[in-house]
Every structure is written in structure tokens, then in C-alpha cells.
Motif scaffolding. Structure first.
Motif, short mmCIF file in Angstrom:
data_model
loop_
_atom_site.label_atom_id
_atom_site.label_comp_id
_atom_site.label_asym_id
_atom_site.label_seq_id
_atom_site.Cartn_x
_atom_site.Cartn_y
_atom_site.Cartn_z
N LYS A 16 40.55 19.88 40.24
CA LYS A 16 39.48 20.54 39.49
C LYS A 16 39.50 22.02 39.83
N TYR A 17 39.86 22.84 38.84
CA TYR A 17 39.89 24.29 38.99
C TYR A 17 38.79 24.89 38.12
N PHE A 18 38.07 25.85 38.68
CA PHE A 18 37.03 26.56 37.94
C PHE A 18 37.49 27.99 37.67
N PRO A 19 37.61 28.39 36.41
CA PRO A 19 38.06 29.76 36.11
C PRO A 19 37.03 30.80 36.52
N VAL A 20 37.50 31.91 37.07
CA VAL A 20 36.64 33.03 37.43
C VAL A 20 36.94 34.16 36.46
N VAL A 21 35.92 34.56 35.69
CA VAL A 21 36.10 35.53 34.61
C VAL A 21 35.29 36.78 34.89
N LYS A 22 35.88 37.95 34.60
CA LYS A 22 35.19 39.23 34.76
C LYS A 22 34.95 39.83 33.37
N GLY A 23 33.78 40.44 33.20
CA GLY A 23 33.48 41.09 31.93
C GLY A 23 32.60 40.22 31.05
N VAL A 24 31.92 40.88 30.07
CA VAL A 24 31.03 40.18 29.15
C VAL A 24 31.67 40.09 27.76
N PHE A 26 34.75 41.71 26.76
CA PHE A 26 36.19 41.54 26.90
C PHE A 26 36.46 40.86 28.24
N LYS A 27 36.54 39.54 28.18
CA LYS A 27 36.65 38.76 29.41
C LYS A 27 38.08 38.78 29.94
N HIS A 28 38.15 38.87 31.27
CA HIS A 28 39.44 38.92 31.94
C HIS A 28 39.47 37.85 33.03
N LEU A 29 40.45 36.96 32.96
CA LEU A 29 40.56 35.88 33.94
C LEU A 29 41.10 36.43 35.26
N LEU A 30 40.28 36.31 36.31
CA LEU A 30 40.69 36.78 37.64
C LEU A 30 41.50 35.73 38.39
#
Length: 325
Positions: A16-24, A26-30
Motif C-alpha cells: 500500500k503506497y500513498f502518493p504525496v502531491v505538492k501544489g493545488v 498544478f499538482k506535482h508527485l513528490l
């Protein structure tokens, strides 16, 4: 139906991986938080299986995957030989009746706006089309089963103590006639004087109803008292698994040894060797390669940071993922 060797729940290659996203906008996957990363275990019918580890190791995520609150990134969870994530319709409804949770905090897991009879019968009041009289009768029986007065069914949760609320939560879990209970830190929010009562109640109910228990805890004393099999997790991986007494009397993995050395002794006169581990738990967003414990391990070797050690049987039914063995 269970498998021929008595296995009720089988977990294979579970991730189980949870994506960490930056931005509102224009989202960027960290990256991905690797909460659970390729674990395997089985739970036999009628046993108590204990999952233990520090906060953030992934044990609660495992319970949420079993309860179908979360969907796995990869892997299979089979209950009575059926992949639970492929269940639909009547099969899915039956699974939700057979597998019930008891959560950690009895103060937040019960609705303050509902009377106890409504809370206890909520899992079955629709599926079994119970009228109010029948629902109250069922609730009264279940209240007696968990050691509470049947005359309390018209009260609200705030009128109960913490231990009584957890008994109400257990009664609610029993209302659908389950086979498998998922207990996430079931006594950690209770006073020490009440914990033994709730643990003994769960043991009695297990015998009475033939239940299989899956208990998650960070308190090693609770897990030892309750479980026949113990599984130790660290940063999304299983590092050790085996019969309770074997794991406690002869812990193999350095992390298990450190956990046990930091716990209160089982007997006040028992002598313990203190094992201190340095450093902080690495981030699950960027876990170390190889053995995830190698950054803190007192026995670290050069190849520990290379390939991940495989969980293997080094004694009968006793498994460990460590290059020391």
C-alpha cells in the motif's frame, strides 16, 4: 469455508503506497509513502494473531486493507479462499458481516447522537430488517454477553465509562455474528485497571463464539497475553514472525530484541539486558535500501544496505528477515 490446512486469512505480496502531491492547481508527485511494502502472512481459524511495531510501521494500514477501508496498491488478501477485492454484491455484504472491527478509541468510535441499542444493532438493523422491538431485544442480549446491564440500552455513549464504551463497541462488532475480529489497539485508550478486564472478555468471547482475532498493538505485554502468533513490523516490512513464546523468549531480529528490551518486564524480578538503538526511523517516503533497519542496527554489515533480506524460517515456525541468520 476455510482451506484444508485451517487458514482463514491469507495475505500475499501486499503493498500500500500513498502518493504525496505538492501544489493545488498544478499538482506535482513528490513520491509515495510506502506504508506497507510486500508482506506475507496467514491467520488460522480460531487463533489470535498479533501485529506489533512502533507508530508508523504500517500495522494500522494493514488493518484498514483487511477491513476494505483502503484498497491495496498490489497484492492479494484472501478470506476463506476468496480474494476480498473481487467480491461483489451478496459476497461483499457477507464479508462485511463476517469481518468486524473494534477500534482504538471508544470515545470517538461511537456516535454521541445514537442510543446504545441503535449503535449495537446498526450493522444488522437494515440487512435483517429488524423493527425497534426486535432491535432492542437483540441489543439487550448482546449487552449481557459483554458484561453490561441490558437496562442500559436506552442510554447514550457519554453516560458510560471508557471501559463500558469499549464493551459496547465489542457488542456492536458481535451483532452481525462475525467470524473474524480486527482489533486496532483495543485497550490502549483505557485505564490500566480496565485493560485486563477487556482482554479477558475478548478471550472468553473467542472461546464462546469460535472467533479468530487479529490484534494490532504497540504494547508488547498486551500482544504477549493475547496472541498465539506474533508478527513484528518495521517501516512497512515484516522483520520477524513466530509463536508468541518463541518470539518473546528468543527474539532473533535486532529490532525485536530492542523492542523487548524497552518494554516493561513480564515479571518484576526478571532481569533484562538493555539494548539501545540510536537514530530516528527513516521516512517511509524515502526508505533505505536493503534491510530498512540497517541505519539503526547495532549489528549492521556492509551487505545489509544492498539487497533486502528475505523472511525465512530459521527455527520451526519461527521466521526472520536478517542477514545474521
Amino acid at each position: 469455508m476455510t482451506s484444508s490446512d485451517g487458514v482463514l486469512l491469507s495475505v500475499r505480496g501486499l503493498k500500500k503506497y500513498f502518493p504525496v502531491v505538492k501544489g493545488v492547481m498544478f499538482k506535482h508527485l513528490l513520491g509515495n509513502v510506502q506504508a506497507v511494502d510486500d508482506i506475507n502472512f496467514t491467520v488460522r481459524e480460531g487463533q489470535t494473531f498479533g501485529l506489533v511495531g512502533e507508530s508508523g510501521c504500517g500495522k494500522t494500514t494493514v488493518s484498514r486493507l483487511i477491513l476494505m477501508i483502503e484498497k491495496p496498491t498490489e497484492g492479494v488478501i484472501e478470506f476463506e479462499g476468496k480474494d476480498i477485492n473481487k467480491l461483489q454484491g451478496a459476497g461483499l455484504l457477507e464479508y462485511r458481516k463476517r469481518v468486524q472491527p473494534v477500534f482504538q478509541d471508544p470515545y470517538s468510535s461511537l456516535s454521541p447522537r445514537m442510543q446504545v441499542w441503535e449503535i449495537v444493532t446498526e450493522p444488522v438493523i437494515v440487512t435483517e430488517k429488524l423493527n425497534t422491538a426486535k432491535a432492542k431485544e437483540r441489543a439487550a442480549q448482546l449487552m449481557e454477553t459483554v458484561g453490561l446491564s441490558p437496562y442500559m440500552i436506552d442510554r447514550y455513549p457519554h453516560q458510560f465509562s471508557g471501559g463500558q464504551r469499549q464493551r459496547v463497541a465489542i457488542a456492536r462488532a458481535l451483532s452481525s455474528n462475525p467470524k473474524f475480529l480486527v482489533l486496532d489497539e483495543p485497550v490502549s485508550a483505557l485505564d490500566v485497571s480496565i485493560r485486563a478486564q477487556i482482554m479477558n472478555l475478548l478471550k472468553d468471547l473467542q472461546k464462546q463464539f469460535g472467533l479468530t482475532l487479529f490484534i494490532i498493538a504497540h504494547d508488547l505485554g498486551v500482544v504477549r497475553y493475547m496472541s498465539e502468533t506474533i508478527c513484528v513490523m518495521y517501516l512497512g516490512h515484516i522483520v520477524e514472525m513466530g509463536p508468541s513464546e518463541k518470539v518473546y523468549s528468543k527474539p532473533l531480529h535486532p529490532y525485536t530484541q530492542a523492542l523487548l528490551s524497552s518494554a516493561l518486564p513480564y515479571h518484576p524480578d526478571a532481569e533484562k539486558k538493555k539494548l539501545i538503538i540510536s537514530g530516528e526511523i527513516p521516512s517511509p517516503l524515502n526508505p533505505p535500501l536493503g534491510c530498512r533497519f540497517h541505519t539503526r542496527c547495532p549489528h549492521v554489515m556492509p551487505h545489509c544496505s544492498g539487497e533486502r533480506p528475505v523472511l525465512k524460517e530459521v527455527e520451526p515456525e519461527h521466521y526472520v528477515a536478517c542477514y545474521l541468520y
